[in-house]
Design an enzyme around this catalytic site. Structure first.
Site, PDB file in Angstrom:
ATOM      1  CG  ASP A 176      -1.701  -1.299   1.331  1.00 34.03           C
ATOM      2  OD1 ASP A 176      -2.485  -1.481   0.418  1.00 34.03           O
ATOM      3  OD2 ASP A 176      -1.302  -2.208   2.243  1.00 34.03           O
TER       4      ASP A 176
ATOM      5  CG  HIS B 229      -3.260  -5.199   3.149  1.00 34.65           C
ATOM      6  ND1 HIS B 229      -2.946  -4.151   2.190  1.00 34.65           N
ATOM      7  CD2 HIS B 229      -3.591  -6.256   2.545  1.00 34.65           C
ATOM      8  CE1 HIS B 229      -2.982  -4.889   1.098  1.00 34.65           C
ATOM      9  NE2 HIS B 229      -3.274  -6.100   1.309  1.00 34.65           N
TER      10      HIS B 229
END
Ligand code: NAD
Ligand code: LMR
Length: 325
Positions: free
Chosen positions: A161, A189
């Site tokens: 990410d 996440h």
């Protein structure tokens, strides 16, 4: 000259998509550096052992100079015994239209079993990175089933990410990624993650001076948070090479130092920083030095950021109750 003793690196799900993208890079020396011998422990379920044999044959055919041995097994004792690093990748991936948390019930048992096996066979020095989704909560589950190992050794991956955020901002500013510093991803996440630009710098200057707040809120944050789903839609399978790349970066930074003045994002058991309950595996900005990670302390948090950080915290607490309840 004394040869260095080999380090042992375990990868579960080694014949899966990410595994196949990961193990060759590890074996080539990209993770531990030239001159550091290694032994790979490749772990799979029984049904995937024939495919794993093929992976092993290909590794042999690369004749990597630092690769001293390869263990291929479906036995977690052989897989985790005395390993220095463990990449827990093996788990079901989500399909189109699913959230990562939809995998919770299917994948939790894998991480309970692997946590227990690590407790029995790994050492207090073993660093664990959970990649299999939902990664934060799977890391928490593994950690809770390994009570004799230090909790801080269990981490989950949000570097993918972080990289997605770097790439998106670099593209928007038409600047190289190398000029960006101090981005971070907070929380899970998942779709609630908070990629935060409020402390970020471009070429030493505050990044937000160059970006429109509307773009950050309406385009940047959703694009980073939904990138995994977008890849699944376009590719027909979840990210693999970029996930393997991030996994190597996560472990390499953990063993080495983060560059001066910069951070990485890692999901780690909270020490209570920023009001996140102790033990919850939550992504923070961290620096790494001396083989340890350190949560970046005392950042000023705006009310906007606080609201985002709390939202992803609440989701993680819900996942925790489902997984451990
Ligand atoms: P895949 O289906 O291609 O491979 C998974 C492999 O794991 C298979 O070979 C399977 O046999 C193996 N496996 C299943 N259960 C196992 C067990 N108990 N022990 C050992 N091996 C086992 O999936 P993939 O694309 O490689 O993805 C793996 C996981 O990583 C998924 O959960 C996916 O959602 C997740 N993922 C996480 C991130 C992240 O940023 N954290 C990024 C991409 C993918
Ligand atoms: C990703 O972020 O690409 C992975 O977690 C796979 C997924 O399910 O989105």
């Amino acid at each position: 000259m004394n040869a260095r003793p080999p380090l042992r690196v375990a990868v579960t799900g080694a014949s899966g998509q990410i595994g196949y993208a990961l193990v060759f890079r590890i074996a080539s020396g990209e993770l531990l550096g030239a001159g550091q011998p290694l032994i790979l422990h490749l772990v799979e379920i029984p049904a995937a052992l024939p495919a794993l044999r093929g992976v092993r044959m290909e590794l042999e055919d690369c004749a990597f100079p630092e690769l001293r041995d390869i263990v291929t097994t479906d036995d977690l004792g052989a897989g985790f015994r005395d390993v220095d690093l463990a990449f827990l990748v093996g788990a079901k991936p989500r399909g189109a239209g699913m959230e990562r948390s939809d995998l919770l019930l299917q994948n939790t048992d894998i991480f309970k079993t692997q946590g227990r096996a690590l407790n029995e066979h790994a050492t207090s020095e073993t660093r664990v990175l959970v990649v299999g989704n939902p990664a934060n909560t799977n890391a928490l589950v593994a950690q809770r089933h390994a009570p004799d190992l230090p909790a801080r050794n269990f981490t989950a991956m949000t570097r993918l990410d972080h990289n997605r955020a770097l790439a998106k901002v670099a593209d928007k500013l038409q600047q190289p990624v190398s000029l960006l510093r101090r981005l971070c991803v907070w929380g899970n996440h998942s779709g609630t993650q908070y990629p935060d630009l409020s402390h970020a710098l471009v070429d030493g200057r505050p990044l937000l001076e160059s970006l429109d707040a509307d773009w950050v809120e309406k385009e940047f944050i959703p694009a980073v948070a939904q990138r995994g789903a977008e890849i699944i839609k376009v590719r027909g399978a979840s990210s693999a090479a970029s996930a393997a790349n991030a996994a190597i970066q996560h472990m390499r930074l953990w063993r080495e130092n983060t560059p001066a003045g910069d951070w990485t994002s890692m999901a780690v058991p909270s020490d209570g920083s920023y009001g996140i309950p102790e033990g919850l595996v939550y992504s923070f900005p961290v620096t790494c030095s001396g083989g340890r990670y350190h949560i970046v302390p005392d950042l000023p948090i705006s009310s906007y950021s606080r609201e985002r950080m709390e939202r992803t915290r609440r989701e993680l607490e819900g996942e925790k109750s489902t997984a451990l309840g």
